[in-house]
Scaffold this motif. Structure first.
Motif, PDB file in Angstrom:
ATOM      1  N   SER A  95       0.694  -1.046   0.035  1.00 34.32           N
ATOM      2  CA  SER A  95       0.124  -0.008   0.012  1.00 34.32           C
ATOM      3  C   SER A  95       0.706   1.177   0.027  1.00 34.32           C
ATOM      4  O   SER A  95       0.416   2.361  -0.125  1.00 34.32           O
ATOM      5  CB  SER A  95      -0.830  -0.126   1.268  1.00 34.32           C
ATOM      6  OG  SER A  95      -0.315   0.020   2.114  1.00 34.32           O
ATOM      7  N   PHE A  96       2.144   1.045   0.591  1.00 35.52           N
ATOM      8  CA  PHE A  96       3.035   2.145   0.348  1.00 35.52           C
ATOM      9  C   PHE A  96       3.959   2.269  -0.888  1.00 35.52           C
ATOM     10  O   PHE A  96       4.889   3.070  -1.015  1.00 35.52           O
ATOM     11  CB  PHE A  96       3.860   2.254   1.586  1.00 35.52           C
ATOM     12  CG  PHE A  96       3.108   2.328   2.691  1.00 35.52           C
ATOM     13  CD1 PHE A  96       3.229   1.154   3.737  1.00 35.52           C
ATOM     14  CD2 PHE A  96       2.584   3.480   3.255  1.00 35.52           C
ATOM     15  CE1 PHE A  96       2.158   1.288   4.979  1.00 35.52           C
ATOM     16  CE2 PHE A  96       1.800   3.567   4.340  1.00 35.52           C
ATOM     17  CZ  PHE A  96       1.561   2.623   5.157  1.00 35.52           C
ATOM     18  N   ASN A  97       3.593   1.029  -1.888  1.00 37.93           N
ATOM     19  CA  ASN A  97       4.723   1.232  -2.980  1.00 37.93           C
ATOM     20  C   ASN A  97       4.259   1.943  -4.182  1.00 37.93           C
ATOM     21  O   ASN A  97       3.119   2.070  -4.402  1.00 37.93           O
ATOM     22  CB  ASN A  97       4.504  -0.494  -3.434  1.00 37.93           C
ATOM     23  CG  ASN A  97       5.435  -0.726  -4.679  1.00 37.93           C
ATOM     24  OD1 ASN A  97       6.301   0.256  -4.958  1.00 37.93           O
ATOM     25  ND2 ASN A  97       5.420  -1.848  -5.181  1.00 37.93           N
ATOM     26  N   ASP A  98       5.273   2.852  -4.744  1.00 40.11           N
ATOM     27  CA  ASP A  98       4.856   3.664  -5.520  1.00 40.11           C
ATOM     28  C   ASP A  98       4.924   3.133  -7.024  1.00 40.11           C
ATOM     29  O   ASP A  98       5.811   3.578  -8.022  1.00 40.11           O
ATOM     30  CB  ASP A  98       6.031   4.677  -5.713  1.00 40.11           C
ATOM     31  CG  ASP A  98       5.828   5.880  -6.476  1.00 40.11           C
ATOM     32  OD1 ASP A  98       6.555   6.981  -6.497  1.00 40.11           O
ATOM     33  OD2 ASP A  98       4.692   5.905  -6.982  1.00 40.11           O
ATOM     34  N   ALA A  99       4.296   1.886  -7.417  1.00 39.66           N
ATOM     35  CA  ALA A  99       4.209   1.117  -8.603  1.00 39.66           C
ATOM     36  C   ALA A  99       2.751   0.804  -8.860  1.00 39.66           C
ATOM     37  O   ALA A  99       2.013   0.381  -8.016  1.00 39.66           O
ATOM     38  CB  ALA A  99       4.912   0.006  -8.323  1.00 39.66           C
ATOM     39  N   ARG A 100       2.375   1.405  -9.796  1.00 36.69           N
ATOM     40  CA  ARG A 100       0.873   1.155 -10.116  1.00 36.69           C
ATOM     41  C   ARG A 100       0.548  -0.195 -10.610  1.00 36.69           C
ATOM     42  O   ARG A 100      -0.690  -0.627 -10.189  1.00 36.69           O
ATOM     43  CB  ARG A 100       0.654   2.331 -11.369  1.00 36.69           C
ATOM     44  CG  ARG A 100      -0.847   2.512 -11.583  1.00 36.69           C
ATOM     45  CD  ARG A 100      -1.853   3.603 -11.267  1.00 36.69           C
ATOM     46  NE  ARG A 100      -3.011   3.720 -11.411  1.00 36.69           N
ATOM     47  CZ  ARG A 100      -4.111   2.681 -11.359  1.00 36.69           C
ATOM     48  NH1 ARG A 100      -3.527   1.638 -11.188  1.00 36.69           N
ATOM     49  NH2 ARG A 100      -5.220   2.968 -11.444  1.00 36.69           N
ATOM     50  N   ASN A 153      -5.255  -1.594  -1.675  1.00 38.10           N
ATOM     51  CA  ASN A 153      -4.201  -2.102  -0.691  1.00 38.10           C
ATOM     52  C   ASN A 153      -4.282  -1.015   0.391  1.00 38.10           C
ATOM     53  O   ASN A 153      -4.322  -1.494   1.564  1.00 38.10           O
ATOM     54  CB  ASN A 153      -2.902  -2.201  -1.196  1.00 38.10           C
ATOM     55  CG  ASN A 153      -2.428  -3.016  -2.236  1.00 38.10           C
ATOM     56  OD1 ASN A 153      -3.339  -3.679  -2.673  1.00 38.10           O
ATOM     57  ND2 ASN A 153      -1.222  -3.093  -2.813  1.00 38.10           N
ATOM     58  N   ALA A 154      -4.485   0.118   0.291  1.00 40.51           N
ATOM     59  CA  ALA A 154      -4.642   1.165   1.119  1.00 40.51           C
ATOM     60  C   ALA A 154      -5.881   1.286   2.046  1.00 40.51           C
ATOM     61  O   ALA A 154      -5.855   0.863   3.368  1.00 40.51           O
ATOM     62  CB  ALA A 154      -4.438   2.619   0.445  1.00 40.51           C
ATOM     63  N   LEU A 155      -6.949   0.742   1.312  1.00 38.42           N
ATOM     64  CA  LEU A 155      -8.191   0.845   1.751  1.00 38.42           C
ATOM     65  C   LEU A 155      -8.179  -0.361   2.735  1.00 38.42           C
ATOM     66  O   LEU A 155      -8.581  -0.300   4.125  1.00 38.42           O
ATOM     67  CB  LEU A 155      -9.330   0.585   0.875  1.00 38.42           C
ATOM     68  CG  LEU A 155     -10.712   0.333   1.270  1.00 38.42           C
ATOM     69  CD1 LEU A 155     -11.017   1.574   2.249  1.00 38.42           C
ATOM     70  CD2 LEU A 155     -11.903   0.449   0.293  1.00 38.42           C
ATOM     71  N   SER A 156      -7.550  -1.710   2.195  1.00 41.59           N
ATOM     72  CA  SER A 156      -7.531  -2.864   3.170  1.00 41.59           C
ATOM     73  C   SER A 156      -6.933  -2.421   4.315  1.00 41.59           C
ATOM     74  O   SER A 156      -7.347  -2.932   5.430  1.00 41.59           O
ATOM     75  CB  SER A 156      -7.251  -4.023   2.341  1.00 41.59           C
ATOM     76  OG  SER A 156      -7.558  -4.251   1.228  1.00 41.59           O
ATOM     77  N   THR A 157      -5.472  -1.880   4.135  1.00 42.49           N
ATOM     78  CA  THR A 157      -4.638  -1.723   5.343  1.00 42.49           C
ATOM     79  C   THR A 157      -5.595  -0.849   6.517  1.00 42.49           C
ATOM     80  O   THR A 157      -5.654  -1.202   7.671  1.00 42.49           O
ATOM     81  CB  THR A 157      -3.407  -0.946   4.943  1.00 42.49           C
ATOM     82  OG1 THR A 157      -2.713  -1.516   4.026  1.00 42.49           O
ATOM     83  CG2 THR A 157      -2.467  -0.749   6.261  1.00 42.49           C
ATOM     84  N   LEU A 158      -6.284   0.357   5.993  1.00 40.73           N
ATOM     85  CA  LEU A 158      -6.946   0.985   7.185  1.00 40.73           C
ATOM     86  C   LEU A 158      -8.130   0.234   7.880  1.00 40.73           C
ATOM     87  O   LEU A 158      -8.182   0.303   8.930  1.00 40.73           O
ATOM     88  CB  LEU A 158      -7.561   2.213   6.293  1.00 40.73           C
ATOM     89  CG  LEU A 158      -6.341   3.184   5.725  1.00 40.73           C
ATOM     90  CD1 LEU A 158      -7.298   4.362   5.050  1.00 40.73           C
ATOM     91  CD2 LEU A 158      -5.647   3.699   7.039  1.00 40.73           C
ATOM     92  N   LEU A 159      -8.633  -0.449   6.799  1.00 37.71           N
ATOM     93  CA  LEU A 159      -9.900  -1.263   7.553  1.00 37.71           C
ATOM     94  C   LEU A 159      -9.487  -2.356   8.439  1.00 37.71           C
ATOM     95  O   LEU A 159     -10.000  -2.543   9.793  1.00 37.71           O
ATOM     96  CB  LEU A 159     -10.790  -2.068   6.360  1.00 37.71           C
ATOM     97  CG  LEU A 159     -12.021  -2.628   6.774  1.00 37.71           C
ATOM     98  CD1 LEU A 159     -12.833  -1.676   7.424  1.00 37.71           C
ATOM     99  CD2 LEU A 159     -12.623  -3.394   5.631  1.00 37.71           C
ATOM    100  N   LEU A 160      -8.503  -2.895   8.131  1.00 33.84           N
ATOM    101  CA  LEU A 160      -7.664  -3.950   8.882  1.00 33.84           C
ATOM    102  C   LEU A 160      -7.109  -3.191  10.382  1.00 33.84           C
ATOM    103  O   LEU A 160      -7.515  -4.003  11.560  1.00 33.84           O
ATOM    104  CB  LEU A 160      -6.257  -4.412   8.161  1.00 33.84           C
ATOM    105  CG  LEU A 160      -5.999  -5.893   8.428  1.00 33.84           C
ATOM    106  CD1 LEU A 160      -7.076  -6.725   8.119  1.00 33.84           C
ATOM    107  CD2 LEU A 160      -4.869  -5.996   7.668  1.00 33.84           C
ATOM    108  N   ALA A 161      -6.565  -2.430  10.474  1.00 35.01           N
ATOM    109  CA  ALA A 161      -6.166  -1.684  11.352  1.00 35.01           C
ATOM    110  C   ALA A 161      -7.135  -1.257  12.285  1.00 35.01           C
ATOM    111  O   ALA A 161      -7.321  -1.351  13.642  1.00 35.01           O
ATOM    112  CB  ALA A 161      -5.492  -0.426  11.220  1.00 35.01           C
ATOM    113  N   ALA A 162      -8.613  -0.533  11.640  1.00 37.06           N
ATOM    114  CA  ALA A 162      -9.502  -0.243  12.638  1.00 37.06           C
ATOM    115  C   ALA A 162     -10.221  -1.638  13.361  1.00 37.06           C
ATOM    116  O   ALA A 162     -10.573  -1.290  14.420  1.00 37.06           O
ATOM    117  CB  ALA A 162     -10.675   0.397  11.461  1.00 37.06           C
TER     118      ALA A 162
END
Lengths: 258, 287
Positions: free
Chosen positions: A29-34, A231-240
């Motif tokens: 989610s932090f990877n600068d690759a599309r 990936n970013a959305l998943s990471t946030l939901l996971l953390a919450a």
């Protein structure tokens, strides 16, 4: 008792297997690759895009409204149910216990089909309300089971002392039972909240065309194609949700120590 | 002593509302599905008030029977793999220093709280053609073409085991913890090898919990929808994906209902069998 190297290796392999995918997700989610999976540098771009996306914002709002409402209702109903079951012996108690047991074991897909069919049969419009009603039906058993477990550890002498001192049922409930049960109730509520926020299948069937929760949003995004925003959305939901569950556990542990 | 013959006001206002809610929003919908399963479909969704067993007959059609069979097979393989991995895992945790056991157990359990969609999506990120695994293998030079790992039945199995393995570990750990270890020592003193110790001493004492663990894996795996939907291909269709397809795309409600009833009956059957083997107490403890 010793464990052979085979058992220990399996343990570490299992832990690696369980965590690797999610850690990969968080990392990427932090990877600068599309498009590619090679590491191309650290970026918060995907989080920025996520937080400025209107559909995701709508899904977040819907999730919060739905999950908080359903949790509130389920906690009240489930707690009362646990109290009634624990404090009274009544004919049909076994049937009520069965009614608590079935939603826990019924496959999500069966419940989804059943609720959708029911809603259409009674001409209930699909939307946030239909999702809330659906969530409460699987949250109540969990709240009831958690509160009841706490009730079973509750010393009967305290209740009897209250009665001896002249308190009637309502007063006993309000001034004795509820304050002591409170951490268990909150723990049940947090678990119910996590279940509601995370639910996909039942929500997917009962949401209708308009309403979208975060899991539904993730599903639509995944179906459309793999992008790093997911990936970013998943990471946030996971953390919450992990925070919610850890909070619930801390509460349960604290009350176990009292 | 309260007079139990009259209407119990307290009970009505505590247990009443919740029970009523579940009766209306769980029991009634389930019964409705059972009713729909014996009615005739109308095109575009909906039902005729005409009784028929054709929907169940259709489920026995070779095409659909294959799907049911596959669901059972994949769920059983998932359970077997989980059991095979969970026993050594639980054993290793039990063998660890008491201060570390809680942490190790927590580490195994925490992934079970992670959102199912997210976990399965993570496997997509890993297994897809331009995914992590292929990129790694290509980069290292082990392969020169990306492997088609995703949208296959093995991918579904990986997803299922990943999701349900933690549920198998906890009951086994609890059973190993409660076991009479002096018997293990005695067996070893008598010269039994590890396999014999397991088969003769450990297995009988942990069988009930193993049965519970199997239930916790088998039942959800049978009705899995997200995992086969995200990770599987057309040849990995399971009951869950079939039901969704029939209800929401084909809009054949009675058939979807019949399949749901069959799934529910199988689930309840498995639970009844396990309850008989393991005792109801163990099962309700696990839940």
């Amino acid at each position: 008792m010793r464990a052979g190297w085979g058992a220990r290796a399996t343990l570490w392999a299992v832990l690696a297997f369980l965590y690797a995918p999610v850690l990969v997700l968080v990392l990427y989610s932090f990877n600068d690759a599309r498009f590619s999976a090679s590491w191309e540098g650290f970026t918060l771009e995907w989080y920025r895009r996520l937080l400025t996306s209107p559909e995701t914002g709508a899904a977040l709002r819907t999730t919060m409204v739905v999950s908080l409402s359903s949790t509130a209702l389920a906690t009240v109903l489930g707690t009362l149910l646990a109290l009634g079951l624990h404090l009274r012996r009544f004919p049909g108690r076994a049937l009520v216990e069965l009614l608590l047991f079935l939603p826990v074991v019924a496959p999500d897909i069966v419940m989804g089909v059943a609720l959708l069919a029911f809603y259409v049969a009674i001409h209930l419009p699909l939307g946030r309300g239909s999702i809330v009603l659906a969530h409460v039906s699987f949250q109540i058993p969990f709240v009831a089971l958690i509160v009841r477990a706490r009730l079973q550890n509750f010393p009967r002498e305290v209740l009897e002392a209250a009665r001896d001192l002249g308190a009637d049922e309502a007063r006993t409930l309000r001034y004795v039972l509820l304050p002591i049960l409170w951490p268990g109730i909150v723990a049940g509520a947090l678990i119910a909240l996590a279940l509601s926020v995370d639910d996909f299948v039942i929500t997917y069937f009962t949401a209708g065309a308009g309403a979208s929760t975060l899991p539904i949003r993730i599903y639509s995004m995944v179906k459309r194609g793999v992008t790093p925003d997911i990936n970013a959305l998943s990471t946030l939901l996971l953390a919450a949700t992990l925070l919610l569950i850890l909070a619930a556990l801390r509460l349960q542990r604290r009350e176990r120590e009292t | 002593m309260r007079d139990r013959r009259g209407f119990d006001g307290f009970l009505a206002w505590t247990a009443g509302p919740g029970t009523l809610y579940l009766a209306l929003l769980f029991l009634a919908p389930m019964l409705l599905v059972a009713v729909f399963s014996v009615l005739e479909p109308t095109p575009g969704g909906g039902v005729h008030a005409a009784l028929t067993l054709a929907n169940y007959g259709r489920a026995l059609d070779p095409l659909y029977l294959a799907v049911l069979g596959r669901s059972a097979r994949l769920a059983l393989i998932t359970t077997a793999l989980s059991l095979a991995l969970a026993y050594p895992t639980a054993w290793a945790i039990r063998a660890a220093a008491p201060s570390r056991r809680g942490l190790l157990l927590a580490l195994v359990i925490v992934p079970s709280w992670m959102n199912l969609l997210i976990k399965n999506y993570a496997w997509i990120v890993i297994l897809r053609r331009q995914g992590v695994l292929n990129t790694l293998l290509l980069g290292v030079g082990v392969i020169d073409q990306p492997l088609p790992l995703l949208f296959t039945t093995p991918a579904v199995l990986v997803g299922l085991v990943h999701t349900y393995l933690p549920f198998m570990v906890l009951p086994l750990y609890v059973a190993l913890d409660r076991m009479d270890w002096s018997l293990v020592e005695a067996a070893r003193d008598l010269g039994a090898g590890p396999a014999q110790v397991f088969r003769r001493v450990v297995l009988p004492q942990t069988l009930a919990s193993a049965a519970v663990g199997c239930t916790l894996v088998l039942v959800p795996a049978l009705g899995a929808f997200v995992t086969p939907d995200l990770l599987g291909g057309p040849e990995s269709l399971m009951v869950g994906t079939l039901i969704e397809n029939q209800l929401l795309q084909v809009r054949n409600w009675p058939f979807a209902s019949a399949l749901s009833v069959l799934l529910m009956v199988v689930v309840l059957g498995v639970l009844a069998v396990v309850r008989r083997l393991a005792g109801g107490h163990a099962l309700s403890e696990a839940l």
